[in-house]
Design a protein around this motif. Structure first.
Motif, PDB file in Angstrom:
ATOM      1  N   HIS A  38       3.083  -5.271 -10.783  1.00  0.00           N
ATOM      2  CA  HIS A  38       3.540  -4.897  -9.514  1.00  0.00           C
ATOM      3  C   HIS A  38       3.997  -6.103  -8.766  1.00  0.00           C
ATOM      4  O   HIS A  38       5.306  -6.360  -8.235  1.00  0.00           O
ATOM      5  N   MET A  98       6.193  -5.997   6.248  1.00  0.00           N
ATOM      6  CA  MET A  98       6.134  -5.076   5.340  1.00  0.00           C
ATOM      7  C   MET A  98       5.157  -3.860   5.944  1.00  0.00           C
ATOM      8  O   MET A  98       3.903  -4.317   6.052  1.00  0.00           O
ATOM      9  N   HIS A 160      -2.896  -3.656   0.065  1.00  0.00           N
ATOM     10  CA  HIS A 160      -1.774  -3.655  -0.576  1.00  0.00           C
ATOM     11  C   HIS A 160      -0.677  -4.163  -0.030  1.00  0.00           C
ATOM     12  O   HIS A 160       0.087  -5.068  -0.502  1.00  0.00           O
ATOM     13  N   GLU A 164       1.443  -7.402  -1.216  1.00  0.00           N
ATOM     14  CA  GLU A 164       2.831  -7.427  -1.449  1.00  0.00           C
ATOM     15  C   GLU A 164       3.761  -8.469  -0.668  1.00  0.00           C
ATOM     16  O   GLU A 164       4.584  -8.708  -1.192  1.00  0.00           O
TER      17      GLU A 164
HETATM   18 MN   LIG Z   1       3.550  -1.820  -3.277  1.00  0.00          MN
END
Ligand SMILES: [Mn+2]
Length: 195
Positions: A38, A98, A160, A164
């Motif tokens: 990912h 994010m 996470h 990311e």
């Molecule tokens: Mn993600």
């Protein structure tokens, strides 16, 4: 075209990495570590680097060797694909938000590896992925890509999201640094004449 293919086989991992720096962010990354795939996908998509990664690693031990060795191979591929670095912008930076996370990346494709990685990730796992491997990956990428790489978390609490955001920030900074300088496309961007 700025492309490279690296294969790297040890007793711990068997890896192949294929990249095109002048791509459109087409990716096919299969390392056996879901969260890491990912993240590699983010790197490809947001740097607009076409990327195919295959890794067959000793995951029965843990993900460490696989993540680190993909970082090594990807760094080597970057170095090879960049070649003499003629005409590149060389520097890149990005503040990336994010959700709760905001991460800043500043990098220099200097040929001089140096990593500052202040992500303050909690020890633990994202899926099956150990958060301490984030630094291992960026260390390998910096060392073998010859990148002065600074990554700082400004804020964020979800591991996470922080991770990311870091991969996306590095990707965007890398994209800018790899871009051609329209005012100086014929020269290596250093007063030393080499990078
Ligand atoms: Mn993600």
């Amino acid at each position: 075209m700025r492309t490279a293919k690296i294969t790297r086989k040890t007793a711990e991992t068997d890896i192949s990495v294929e990249i095109n720096l002048d791509g459109t962010g087409v990716y096919d990354n299969q390392t056996g570590v879901g969260f890491f795939d990912h993240m590699l996908d983010q790197l490809s998509r947001h740097a607009l680097i076409d990327m195919t990664v295959r890794a067959d690693g000793d995951l029965h031990i843990d993900d460490h060797h696989t993540v680190e060795d993909v970082g090594i191979a990807l760094g080597q591929a970057l170095t090879e694909a960049m070649g003499d670095k003629k005409g590149i912008m060389r520097y890149g930076s990005c503040h990336l938000a994010m959700d709760d996370a905001q991460v800043r990346c500043a990098l220099d494709l200097s040929g001089r590896p140096y990593l500052i990685c202040n992500l303050e990730l909690p020890f633990g796992k994202i899926g099956t992925f150990d958060t301490e491997l984030v630094r291992e990956f960026f260390q390998a990428l910096s060392t073998h890509g010859g990148i002065t790489l600074h990554i700082d978390k400004l804020h964020g609490f979800n591991a996470h999201h922080i991770t990311e955001a870091a991969f996306k920030a590095v990707a965007r900074a890398l994209r800018d640094a790899l871009e051609t300088d329209p005012r100086k496309a014929d020269a290596i961007p250093s007063t030393k004449g080499a990078l």
